[in-house]
Enzyme design. Structure first.
Site, short mmCIF file in Angstrom:
data_model
loop_
_atom_site.label_atom_id
_atom_site.label_comp_id
_atom_site.label_asym_id
_atom_site.label_seq_id
_atom_site.Cartn_x
_atom_site.Cartn_y
_atom_site.Cartn_z
N CYS A 149 0.77 -1.25 0.00
CA CYS A 149 0.00 0.00 0.00
C CYS A 149 0.80 1.29 0.00
O CYS A 149 0.49 2.21 -0.76
CB CYS A 149 -0.94 0.02 1.20
SG CYS A 149 -2.34 -1.06 0.94
N GLN A 186 3.83 2.53 -0.85
CA GLN A 186 4.45 3.08 -2.06
C GLN A 186 3.40 3.36 -3.13
O GLN A 186 3.37 4.43 -3.74
CB GLN A 186 5.51 2.11 -2.57
CG GLN A 186 6.10 2.58 -3.88
CD GLN A 186 7.39 1.89 -4.19
OE1 GLN A 186 8.29 1.80 -3.36
NE2 GLN A 186 7.50 1.38 -5.40
N ARG A 224 16.28 -4.37 11.85
CA ARG A 224 15.02 -4.06 12.54
C ARG A 224 15.21 -3.68 14.00
O ARG A 224 14.23 -3.49 14.72
CB ARG A 224 14.08 -5.27 12.45
CG ARG A 224 13.64 -5.58 11.03
CD ARG A 224 12.68 -4.55 10.51
NE ARG A 224 12.14 -4.94 9.22
CZ ARG A 224 11.02 -4.44 8.70
NH1 ARG A 224 10.34 -3.53 9.36
NH2 ARG A 224 10.60 -4.82 7.53
C1 UDX Z 1 -0.67 -0.29 5.80
C2 UDX Z 1 -1.53 0.58 6.71
O1 UDX Z 1 -1.01 0.51 8.05
C3 UDX Z 1 -2.98 0.11 6.67
O2 UDX Z 1 -3.80 0.99 7.44
C4 UDX Z 1 -3.46 0.10 5.23
O3 UDX Z 1 -4.79 -0.39 5.15
C5 UDX Z 1 -2.55 -0.74 4.36
O4 UDX Z 1 -1.20 -0.28 4.48
P1 UDX Z 1 0.44 -2.70 5.98
O5 UDX Z 1 1.22 -2.27 4.78
O6 UDX Z 1 -0.25 -4.00 5.94
O7 UDX Z 1 -0.68 -1.61 6.32
O8 UDX Z 1 1.42 -2.74 7.26
P2 UDX Z 1 2.06 -1.61 8.21
O9 UDX Z 1 1.99 -2.12 9.59
O10 UDX Z 1 1.49 -0.28 7.97
O11 UDX Z 1 3.60 -1.61 7.78
C6 UDX Z 1 4.03 -1.15 6.52
C7 UDX Z 1 5.54 -1.15 6.46
O12 UDX Z 1 6.09 -0.16 7.31
C8 UDX Z 1 6.19 -2.46 6.90
O13 UDX Z 1 7.27 -2.77 6.06
C9 UDX Z 1 6.66 -2.17 8.31
O14 UDX Z 1 7.74 -2.99 8.72
C10 UDX Z 1 7.07 -0.72 8.17
N1 UDX Z 1 7.07 0.02 9.44
C11 UDX Z 1 5.91 0.18 10.14
C12 UDX Z 1 8.25 0.61 9.89
O15 UDX Z 1 9.30 0.49 9.26
N2 UDX Z 1 8.21 1.33 11.06
C13 UDX Z 1 7.08 1.50 11.79
O16 UDX Z 1 7.13 2.19 12.83
C14 UDX Z 1 5.88 0.91 11.31
#
Ligand code: UDX
Ligand code: ADP
EC number: 1.1.1.22
Length: 479
Positions: free
Chosen positions: A275, A277, A442
């Site tokens: 989502c 990007q 991480r």
């Molecule tokens: C995201 C949105 O959170 C969600 O509301 C929407 O419907 C779809 O896109 P998702 O992509 O499934 O959800 O996961 P998310 O938990 O948001 O993480 C996205 C990326 O960001 C992951 O690679 C995660 O590791 C990274 N991330 C997340 C970080 O690097 N740091 C953070 O603090 C949070």
């Protein structure tokens, strides 16, 4: 109209879990999830669901065959339904106008055309896929240009905010449900019908209703804001490493400001997932089309920083390994884009792995949930078996982390799976080549303990006091 039957087009990461929870919470509604892929539907009807999502198996087991059905009979699904969710894929265009930025709406369009062809009674059509602003207009135009006598369509936007890995909890305890529709009496009535479905379990005060375009834009905005926070904290990791500040301490201090809040400030090797990007690219494309280059450039920077972070981390790995990884064994721990999912879309592990392969490394990859086929697909860009055979010369997929690290010159941790925190790093150190390097992308491991074992450790946003190598006696405190 009382909604008795719901059909969902697209049994993917959004359609599958969302409709399973609707079936769970609305026993009075029959929910049929349709997909054109026979293979996908077969998996949804089997004991091994096509996606891994904590809690999903139980929900599906409770409802499947009761009021939840998975089917390839799209015509029947559409004809019988009062309400149809469109949850098909919306990838970024790879050719033509807007390529690399605009969303490819061919699947949405084909779903709308199918509905127009097959519907014989009134339908509420709900856009659930992540779509660019004004996508509902495409659905509207197709449906209304093909209306049959006695068939009326209302088109709603109802973006999904679930995050993978926590989808079931996110759906059951949603912060908010957003429904956008037309400001006509019929549009408002359709909104109320969908509200009624959600009110089976979501408090009415948490259901927001807006016009269609606000709803569509809010989804892009929410994802853009979340991604922006990650790029903001990731931008500071480089500063921390250069100055001696610790990004975790900075994030904690910044997040204590109630206006900022503590969530989504976890520094990483970069965000992934289907989502962030895609939605930011949609926003950039929209801004460019609206002749707003400054707005486009602003959001572009969130993506550029993400690329910078992935490249910076990988460069650090290579430089630390004496600037050459040719023929070195590198263990990649974690390949999914975050923990608790088997999804690899835009996973930073892909960037890291491809760069290391380009430099001649031999990769040993372990991920608890990603299927080997999917890893080979991401590294070759194809599901063609002969291509997979080729890459197997330099990529081995392992069943355990211990097997992946045996004989490795370095470990590169790409995904924050909890099980990596429980590994016996004393044992791992023994079976690795020396000096043994560990790159924690991480920030989840105990770096000081690893250094005491003898590892050369590097992480994100923190300069470690020393980089290991001398094994301190009697201080092996890791499990
Ligand atoms: C995201 C949105 O959170 C969600 O509301 C929407 O419907 C779809 O896109 P998702 O992509 O499934 O959800 O996961 P998310 O938990 O948001 O993480 C996205 C990326 O960001 C992951 O690679 C995660 O590791 C990274 N991330 C997340 C970080 O690097 N740091 C953070 O603090 C949070
Ligand atoms: P998302 O993450 O948005 O849910 P996925 O790729 O996981 O995306 O799932 C989308 C699903 O939609 C795929 O399983 C695909 O086969 C299905 N699909 C695409 N077009 C149609 C269509 N016209 N009718 C039914 N299913 C479709």
């Amino acid at each position: 109209m009382v909604i008795e039957k719901i059909c969902c087009l697209g049994a993917g990461y959004v359609g599958g879990p969302t409709c399973s929870v609707i079936a769970l919470k609305c026993p009075d509604i029959t929910v049929t999830v349709c997909d054109k892929s026979e293979d996908r539907i077969k998996q949804w009807n089997s004991d091994k669901l096509p996606i891994y999502e904590p809690g999903l198996d139980d929900v599906v087991k409770t409802c499947r065959g009761r009021n939840l059905f998975f089917s390839t009979d799209i015509a029947k699904g559409i004809q019988e339904a009062d309400l149809i969710f469109i949850s098909v894929n919306t990838p970024t265009k790879i050719v033509g106008n807007g390529k690399g930025r605009a969303a490819d709406l061919k699947y949405v369009e084909s779903a709308a055309r199918m509905i127009a062809d097959l519907a014989t009674s009134n339908k509420i059509v709900v856009e659930k896929s992540t779509v660019p602003v004004k996508a509902a207009e495409i659905i509207m135009k197709i449906l209304r240009a093909n209306t049959k006598p006695g068939v009326d369509y209302q088109i709603l936007s109802n973006p999904e905010f679930l995050a993978e890995g926590t989808a079931i909890v996110d759906l059951i305890e949603a912060d908010r449900v957003l429904i956008g529709g037309e400001e006509t009496p019929e549009g408002q009535k359709a909104i109320q019908e969908l509200c009624w479905v959600y009110e089976h379990w979501i408090p009415a005060k948490n259901i927001l209703t807006t016009n269609t375009w606000s709803s569509e834009l809010s989804k892009l905005a929410a994802n853009a804001f979340l991604a922006q926070r990650i790029s903001s904290i990731n931008s500071l990791t480089a500063v921390c490493e250069a100055t001696g500040a610790d990004v975790a301490e900075v994030a904690k201090a910044v997040g204590r400001d109630s206006r900022i809040g503590p969530k989504f400030l976890e520094a990483s090797i970069g965000f992934g997932g289907s989502c962030f990007q895609k939605d930011i690219l949609n926003l950039i494309y929209l801004s460019e089309c609206l002749h707003l280059p400054e707005v486009a450039a602003y959001w572009q920077q969130v993506l550029s920083l993400n690329e910078f972070q992935k490249t910076r981390f990988t460069r650090k790995v290579i430089e630390s390994l004496f600037n050459t990884v040719t023929d070195k064994n590198i263990a990649i721990l974690g390949f999914s884009f975050k923990k608790n999912t088997g999804d690899t879309r835009e996973s930073p592990a892909i960037h890291v792995s491809k760069t290391l392969l380009d430099e001649g490394a031999k990769l040993h990859i372990y991920d608890p949930k990603v299927e080997p086929e999917q890893i080979y697909y991401e590294l070759t860009g194809t599901y063609v078996k002969t291509e997979h055979e080729n890459i197997k010369k330099c990529v081995e997929i392992h069943d355990t982390a211990y097997s992946a690290v045996t004989g490795a010159h370095a470990i590169v941790l790409c995904t924050e799976w909890d099980e990596f925190k429980e590994l016996n790093f004393n044992k791992i150190y023994e079976v690795m080549m020396k000096p043994a390097y560990l790159f924690d992308g991480r920030k989840i491991l105990d770096h000081e303990a690893l250094q005491r074992i003898g590892f050369h450790v590097q992480t994100i946003g923190k300069r470690l006091a020393r980089t290991g190598s001398i094994r301190a006696q009697g201080s092996l405190t890791m499990p």
